[in-house]
Design a protein around this motif. Structure first.
Motif, PDB file in Angstrom:
ATOM      1  N   ARG A  80      -3.959  -1.377  -3.401  1.00 58.37           N
ATOM      2  CA  ARG A  80      -2.961  -0.542  -2.729  1.00 58.37           C
ATOM      3  C   ARG A  80      -3.311  -0.358  -1.246  1.00 58.37           C
ATOM      4  NH1 ARG A  80       0.069   3.115  -5.558  1.00 58.37           N
ATOM      5  NH2 ARG A  80      -0.309   1.663  -7.275  1.00 58.37           N
ATOM      6  N   LEU A  81      -4.605  -0.227  -0.945  1.00 60.97           N
ATOM      7  CA  LEU A  81      -5.023  -0.087   0.454  1.00 60.97           C
ATOM      8  C   LEU A  81      -4.682  -1.343   1.266  1.00 60.97           C
ATOM      9  CD1 LEU A  81      -8.503   1.650   0.009  1.00 60.97           C
ATOM     10  CD2 LEU A  81      -6.434   2.666   0.983  1.00 60.97           C
ATOM     11  N   GLY A  82      -4.835  -2.510   0.638  1.00 59.14           N
ATOM     12  CA  GLY A  82      -4.463  -3.740   1.314  1.00 59.14           C
ATOM     13  C   GLY A  82      -2.978  -3.781   1.630  1.00 59.14           C
ATOM     14  N   ASP A  83      -2.175  -3.255   0.726  1.00 57.92           N
ATOM     15  CA  ASP A  83      -0.739  -3.205   0.926  1.00 57.92           C
ATOM     16  C   ASP A  83      -0.372  -2.235   2.046  1.00 57.92           C
ATOM     17  OD1 ASP A  83       1.923  -3.956   0.123  1.00 57.92           O
ATOM     18  OD2 ASP A  83       2.136  -1.966  -0.751  1.00 57.92           O
ATOM     19  N   VAL A 127     -12.553  -2.905  -2.779  1.00 61.97           N
ATOM     20  CA  VAL A 127     -11.710  -3.028  -1.585  1.00 61.97           C
ATOM     21  C   VAL A 127     -11.561  -4.492  -1.185  1.00 61.97           C
ATOM     22  CG1 VAL A 127     -11.533  -2.456   0.869  1.00 61.97           C
ATOM     23  CG2 VAL A 127     -12.324  -0.727  -0.761  1.00 61.97           C
ATOM     24  N   MET A 128     -12.618  -5.271  -1.344  1.00 65.75           N
ATOM     25  CA  MET A 128     -12.636  -6.662  -0.896  1.00 65.75           C
ATOM     26  C   MET A 128     -11.894  -7.609  -1.838  1.00 65.75           C
ATOM     27  SD  MET A 128     -16.041  -9.061  -0.345  1.00 65.75           S
ATOM     28  CE  MET A 128     -16.627  -8.763  -2.040  1.00 65.75           C
ATOM     29  N   GLY A 209       3.786  -0.829   3.781  1.00 61.14           N
ATOM     30  CA  GLY A 209       4.101   0.586   3.648  1.00 61.14           C
ATOM     31  C   GLY A 209       5.042   0.901   2.508  1.00 61.14           C
ATOM     32  N   ARG A 210       5.260  -0.071   1.604  1.00 66.41           N
ATOM     33  CA  ARG A 210       6.198   0.157   0.507  1.00 66.41           C
ATOM     34  C   ARG A 210       5.624   1.067  -0.571  1.00 66.41           C
ATOM     35  NH1 ARG A 210       9.062  -5.687  -0.768  1.00 66.41           N
ATOM     36  NH2 ARG A 210       9.916  -6.064   1.313  1.00 66.41           N
ATOM     37  N   ARG A 211       4.325   1.036  -0.730  1.00 62.26           N
ATOM     38  CA  ARG A 211       3.702   1.831  -1.782  1.00 62.26           C
ATOM     39  C   ARG A 211       2.778   2.861  -1.156  1.00 62.26           C
ATOM     40  NH1 ARG A 211       2.334  -1.472  -7.131  1.00 62.26           N
ATOM     41  NH2 ARG A 211       2.964   0.546  -7.926  1.00 62.26           N
ATOM     42  N   ARG A 212       2.582   3.945  -1.878  1.00 67.96           N
ATOM     43  CA  ARG A 212       1.723   5.015  -1.388  1.00 67.96           C
ATOM     44  C   ARG A 212       0.503   5.146  -2.280  1.00 67.96           C
ATOM     45  NH1 ARG A 212       5.899   9.931   0.290  1.00 67.96           N
ATOM     46  NH2 ARG A 212       7.076   8.726   1.866  1.00 67.96           N
ATOM     47  N   LEU A 213      -0.515   5.739  -1.729  1.00 73.61           N
ATOM     48  CA  LEU A 213      -1.765   5.928  -2.464  1.00 73.61           C
ATOM     49  C   LEU A 213      -1.717   7.251  -3.224  1.00 73.61           C
ATOM     50  CD1 LEU A 213      -4.507   4.637  -2.958  1.00 73.61           C
ATOM     51  CD2 LEU A 213      -5.392   5.911  -1.006  1.00 73.61           C
TER      52      LEU A 213
END
Length: 501
Positions: A80-83, A127-128, A209-213
Motif C-alpha cells: 500500500r505504501l508503494g501505491d 517495504v522492499m 493515491g487511489r488507496r489509503r493506509l
C-alpha cells in the motif's frame, strides 16, 4: 518467502529500451534474492549464534521467526505504501533499511539486540519486496512478462539453496574469527549496489493515491500478533508465568477487534487493511486451512531439523547446509514446472503433494530414531519432502483463488500471503517447543537415544499435521473440479516459497 503487489493500476510506459529493462529486472530480483538468502542463512547459522551469544532456544526461535512475523504483518502495508508514495521510492527505502539492519545484526552484542534487528529487517523487507512484483507487472507485458516471472521463480528456488549453502560455507570458514557474523554482511555489498544503480535504471512512478493506509487496522493487527506469538515462544522456557497467558488473551481480544473494525470499514465503503469478505468465495476458506497446515509443517521442520543436525548431531554448518540441497532443488523444480503436467492432474496436486510430504516426515522419523545421521533413508525423505512441497504450495495458492472475484483478487492474495508467513512462525514456535522440551532430558548416558527420540517424535507430530492438511486439500480439489475450469492466473501472482519463505 511469498510476495504480493498491487494489480489495480494500468501499466505505465515501458523502460526506454529492452536492455535497460532487463537490467532493471536484475536489480529488482537482487533485492528479492537478498531478502530470501537472509532467511536461510540464519537457519544454518542458528547453533553458532546460540553458542557465541549464549542464546536460549526461545531466543533462537525469535531470531528466525521475528523476521517472518514483522514481514508478514507489514507486507500488505508495504504494498500500500508503494501505491501511495511510489514504488521506486519505497523499494529504495526498503533496501536502505534492510542493509543497515544487516550491519546491525552482524555486530549485535547479545541475543536481545539481534532479535530486535531481525524484527527491523523483516519490517524493511515488507517495504522492499512487494514493489518487485508491482514493477514487473507495470513494466513488462506479454512474452516479456512471462519471461520476467520465470526469472522471478528461478530466484525463489536458487535463493533458498544459495542461502543454505552460503550460510554453511561462511559459518564453517569462520572468517576473521567472527563465526556467524559475516553471514549477515553478505547483504551489504548487494544493498550498496542497489542503492547506487536503482535510481539510474528504475523509472520514476507517480503515486496513484487511489488507496489509503488503514492505520487503525495496522495498530490493532501488529500488536495482536506480537502479543500472541511472543509469549508462545518464551512460555516453555520461563515455565508459563501468568503474564504469558494475559498477553495471549490480550492478543486474542485485539484480533477480534481487528476483524470487527475491518468489517465495519468494508460496510462503510472504506479501504481496509484486509478485506475479509474474500473468505466467502468458494474454496478460499478450505484453501487457507490447507495453507496453514503446509506452512506449519514446513516452518517447523526447517527449524527443528537444522537445530538437530548441528546442535544435536554435531554436524558442521557446511554439512547441514548441503543436507538441504536435494530438498531445495526438488522443491524449486516441482514448483516451477507443475503447470507442464497434464491439466486433468492439476486439481489433485495439492493434496497429493501434502501426502508425499507426510510420507517424507515418516521416513525421516524412522531414519533418525536411533540418534544417527539417518543415512540414505534420510536423503530420500528430504528429497521427497521437496517434491511434495513443490507440488502442493504453488498449485494450492493458485487454486485457493479460483472463485475469488477479480476485483477482490489483490485482497485475497494479501490475506493468503499473511497466512503463509504466520503459519511458518507458528510452526517454528509449536514444533520448536516440542523438540526443545524433549531434548531437555538429555544426559551423558542417554544422549543418542533422547536426541533420536526427540527428532522422531517431533517429525511424527509434523506428519500428523501434514496428513490432516490432506482433508481440506481434497475438499479444495473438488471445488476446483466443480468450477469446470483450471485455476486462472491472478493479477497478483503468488510465489511458491517462504524463508523463510
Amino acid at each position: 518467502m511469498v510476495t504480493t503487489g498491487s494489480a489495480s493500476h494500468p501499466a505505465t510506459a515501458p523502460a526506454a529500451d529492452s536492455g535497460r529493462r532487463w537490467m532493471m529486472l536484475i536489480l529488482l530480483l537482487l533485492g528479492q534474492f537478498m531478502g530470501l538468502v537472509d532467511v536461510f542463512i540464519v537457519n544454518v547459522a542458528m547453533p553458532s549464534i546460540g553458542t557465541q551469544l549464549h542464546a536460549s532456544g526461545a531466543s533462537l526461535q525469535l531470531v528466525v521467526g521475528g523476521y517472518t512475523v514483522a514481514y508478514a504483518m507489514l507486507l500488505i502495508t508495504g504494498a500500500r505504501l508503494g501505491d501511495i508514495y511510489g514504488r521506486r521510492r519505497m523499494y529504495l527505502l526498503g533496501v536502505f533499511v534492510f542493509t543497515l539492519m544487516s550491519v546491525g545484526c552482524a555486530f549485535a552484542p547479545n541475543a536481545v539486540t539481534l532479535v530486535v534487528f531481525r524484527f527491523a529487517q523483516g519490517a524493511s523487507a515488507a517495504v522492499m519486496v512487494p514493489q518487485i512484483m508491482s514493477v514487473i507487472q507495470m513494466q513488462f507485458t506479454g512474452k516479456a512478462r512471462a519471461q520476467a516471472l520465470s526469472a522471478y521463480g528461478a530466484v525463489l528456488s536458487t535463493g533458498a539453496v544459495a542461502g543454505l549453502v552460503l550460510g554453511g560455507v561462511i559459518v564453517h570458514a569462520d572468517l576473521f574469527g567472527a563465526g556467524w557474523r559475516p553471514a549477515f554482511m553478505v547483504n551489504v555489498p548487494i544493498g550498496l549496489l542497489l542503492m547506487v544503480l536503482v535510481p539510474r535504471l528504475l523509472p520514476k512512478d507517480a503515486p496513484s493515491g487511489r488507496r489509503r493506509l488503514d492505520l487503525l487496522g495496522l495498530a490493532l493487527a501488529a500488536p495482536a500478533v506480537f502479543l500472541m506469538v511472543l509469549p508462545a515462544v518464551l512460555g516453555r522456557e520461563l515455565g508459563w508465568p501468568a503474564w504469558t497467558y494475559v498477553c495471549i488473551a490480550a492478543g486474542v481480544v485485539l484480533a477480534v477487534l481487528f476483524v470487527r473494525l475491518e468489517r465495519t470499514i468494508v460496510v462503510r465503503g472504506g479501504d481496509p487493511l484486509l478485506n475479509l469478505d474474500v473468505l466467502r468465495a468458494s474454496g478460499m476458506a478450505v484453501g487457507m486451512i490447507t495453507v496453514v497446515c503446509v506452512q506449519l509443517t514446513y516452518g517447523g521442520f526447517l527449524f527443528v531439523f537444522t537445530l538437530h543436525l548441528q546442535a544435536g548431531l554435531g554436524e558442521s554448518a557446511l554439512r547441514a547446509g548441503l543436507t538441504y540441497i536435494p530438498m531445495s532443488v526438488t522443491f524449486g523444480l516441482a514448483g516451477f514446472y507443475w503447470r507442464k503436467l497434464p491439466e486433468r492432474l492439476h486439481s489433485v496436486l495439492a493434496p497429493s503433494g501434502l501426502a508425499l510430504s507426510a510420507l517424507s516426515y515418516g521416513l525421516i522419523a524412522v531414519a533418525m530414531h536411533d540418534g544417527s545421521g539417518g543415512g540414505s533413508l534420510m536423503w530420500v525423505g528430504t528429497l521427497l519432502n521437496g517434491l511434495g512441497m513443490g507440488l502442493s504450495v504453488s498449485p494450492l495458492l493458485t487454486q485457493s483463488l479460483v472463485n475469488v472475484p477479480m476485483d477482490k483478487a489483490v485482497d485475497a492474495s494479501g490475506l493468503l500471503t499473511t497466512i503463509v508467513q504466520l503459519g511458518q512462525v507458528a510452526g517454528i514456535t509449536v514444533f520448536g517447543a516440542v523438540y526443545l522440551t524433549l531434548v531437555g532430558h538429555v544426559s551423558s548416558g542417554t544422549r543418542d537415544h533422547v536426541l533420536g527420540s526427540a527428532m522422531t517424535t517431533t517429525a511424527l507430530w509434523i506428519l500428523v499435521v501434514a496428513a490432516l492438511g490432506v482433508i481440506p486439500g481434497a475438499a479444495l480439489s473438488r471445488i476446483v473440479l466443480r468450477a469446470g475450469r483450471p485455476a486462472r492466473p491472478q493479477p497478483t501472482p503468488l510465489a511458491a516459497r517462504t524463508a523463510s519463505d
